[in-house]
Design a protein around this motif. Structure first.
Motif, PDB file in Angstrom:
ATOM      1  N   VAL A 115       0.845  -1.108  -0.121  1.00 25.95           N
ATOM      2  CA  VAL A 115      -0.100   0.144  -0.014  1.00 25.95           C
ATOM      3  C   VAL A 115       0.776   1.330  -0.098  1.00 25.95           C
ATOM      4  O   VAL A 115       1.760   1.254   0.484  1.00 25.95           O
ATOM      5  CB  VAL A 115      -0.945  -0.074   1.174  1.00 25.95           C
ATOM      6  N   ASN A 116       0.302   2.254  -0.483  1.00 25.35           N
ATOM      7  CA  ASN A 116       1.288   3.648  -0.603  1.00 25.35           C
ATOM      8  C   ASN A 116       0.128   4.593   0.200  1.00 25.35           C
ATOM      9  O   ASN A 116      -0.848   5.059  -0.347  1.00 25.35           O
ATOM     10  CB  ASN A 116       1.257   4.145  -2.077  1.00 25.35           C
ATOM     11  N   GLU A 117       0.839   5.182   1.250  1.00 30.38           N
ATOM     12  CA  GLU A 117       0.178   5.897   1.876  1.00 30.38           C
ATOM     13  C   GLU A 117       1.123   7.383   2.035  1.00 30.38           C
ATOM     14  O   GLU A 117       2.095   7.393   2.779  1.00 30.38           O
ATOM     15  CB  GLU A 117       0.109   5.546   3.607  1.00 30.38           C
ATOM     16  N   GLY A 118       0.580   8.383   1.243  1.00 30.52           N
ATOM     17  CA  GLY A 118       1.356   9.662   1.125  1.00 30.52           C
ATOM     18  C   GLY A 118       2.753   9.482   0.706  1.00 30.52           C
ATOM     19  O   GLY A 118       3.572   9.979   1.320  1.00 30.52           O
ATOM     20  N   GLY A 119       2.839   8.470  -0.302  1.00 31.52           N
ATOM     21  CA  GLY A 119       4.327   8.583  -0.575  1.00 31.52           C
ATOM     22  C   GLY A 119       5.074   7.478   0.049  1.00 31.52           C
ATOM     23  O   GLY A 119       6.348   7.049  -0.473  1.00 31.52           O
ATOM     24  N   LYS A 120       4.508   6.998   1.085  1.00 32.23           N
ATOM     25  CA  LYS A 120       5.356   5.771   1.970  1.00 32.23           C
ATOM     26  C   LYS A 120       4.954   4.546   1.933  1.00 32.23           C
ATOM     27  O   LYS A 120       3.578   4.518   1.644  1.00 32.23           O
ATOM     28  CB  LYS A 120       5.683   6.057   3.333  1.00 32.23           C
ATOM     29  N   TYR A 121       5.670   3.497   1.587  1.00 31.60           N
ATOM     30  CA  TYR A 121       4.935   2.243   1.415  1.00 31.60           C
ATOM     31  C   TYR A 121       5.042   1.629   2.454  1.00 31.60           C
ATOM     32  O   TYR A 121       5.487   1.833   3.606  1.00 31.60           O
ATOM     33  CB  TYR A 121       6.070   1.350   0.450  1.00 31.60           C
ATOM     34  N   GLY A 122       3.761   0.737   2.617  1.00 34.88           N
ATOM     35  CA  GLY A 122       3.519  -0.107   3.917  1.00 34.88           C
ATOM     36  C   GLY A 122       3.121  -1.461   3.461  1.00 34.88           C
ATOM     37  O   GLY A 122       2.732  -1.661   2.329  1.00 34.88           O
TER      38      GLY A 122
END
Length: 263
Positions: free
Chosen positions: A166-173
């Motif tokens: 998942v991509n949350e605000g440019g950060k991957y999780g």
């Protein structure tokens, strides 16, 4: 060799648990940095008031144990500890590299402490260390999920392949709510570990080195347990007994392999 193996094993336990037993990650990192400095002192014949350090110093003074392996082990853990929680490894190869740096190096040191110089044994130790390290990382996933709500040891490429990225605000999780996707990702990484074990067992290792390679038995037990629970690392059966099997049965497996000079 038993005395040496215990001392090196104790050193590994100290460094591997440093971040887990600390209430503050900064304290855990300080412990690892202390061990990094202590290795330099040990090889400079300086006295350190710590029981494990003293045991390790005794082993190093009696046997030709290379400083590079012990340093490499601690430095890899320091690098891992300095990563942000949201920093995720790119590939399985990155995990393999970390596994070799933290587990294979301990096997190399143990072989050296026993006076065993064999390229074949080192090759087997490399494979077994990678297999064991990968499986330890998989077993640690529930701990990290509960502590930090993340799965740091599912590589980005594996996560993307199984719909976990998942991509949350440019950060991957990594998604923790897709049990099927997670099981498939764990299976992929466990398959790499299994391949390393098979390669290690295909090698003609000198008889005197085989006892050092018995961690392969624990790795196989972990693989077997993961298979029984369909590679669901959150299944409570993984935490029963030793690696998911009764302690007596685990000890019998070790004794049987030791007696047959297998690993």
């Amino acid at each position: 060799m038993r005395k040496s193996a215990f001392a090196i094993r104790a050193f590994n336990v100290e460094t591997s648990r440093a971040m887990d037993v600390a209430s503050d990650p900064r304290i855990g990192l300080m412990r690892l940095l202390w061990w990094q400095e202590s290795i330099d002192k040990i090889f400079s014949n300086k006295l350190i008031e710590h029981p494990v350090a003293q045991a390790l110093s005794s082993v190093i003074s009696e046997h030709k144990v290379s400083k590079i392996w012990l340093k490499r082990s601690v430095e890899a853990r320091i690098k891992d500890a300095q990563r942000e929680v949201t920093d995720i490894q790119e590939t399985v190869e990155d995990l393999e590299r970390y596994a070799e740096d933290t587990v294979s190096t301990i096997l190399y040191s143990t072989l050296q402490s026993g006076g065993i110089s064999s390229t074949v044994a080192d090759h087997a130790a490399s494979h077994i260390g990678k297999a064991s390290g990968l499986l330890l990382l998989l077993k640690s996933l529930p701990y990290h999920a509960n502590r930090n709500s993340c799965l740091p040891y599912i590589p980005l490429k594996v996560a993307e392949k199984h719909g976990l990225l998942v991509n949350e605000g440019g950060k991957y999780g990594i998604r923790v709510d897709s049990r099927e996707g997670l099981c498939n990702a764990v299976f992929e990484i466990a398959s790499v570990a299994n391949a390393h074990l098979k390669k290690a067992r295909e090698l003609k290792v000198p008889v005197e080195a085989r006892a050092v390679l018995l961690p392969a038995v624990a790795a196989q037990v972990t693989l077997d347990t993961l298979s029984r629970v369909q590679f669901d690392v959150f299944d409570s059966r993984l935490t029963r007994g030793i690696l998911g099997i009764p302690p007596l049965w685990f000890q019998l497996k070790l004794k049987w392999c030791s007696w047959r000079e297998k690993y």
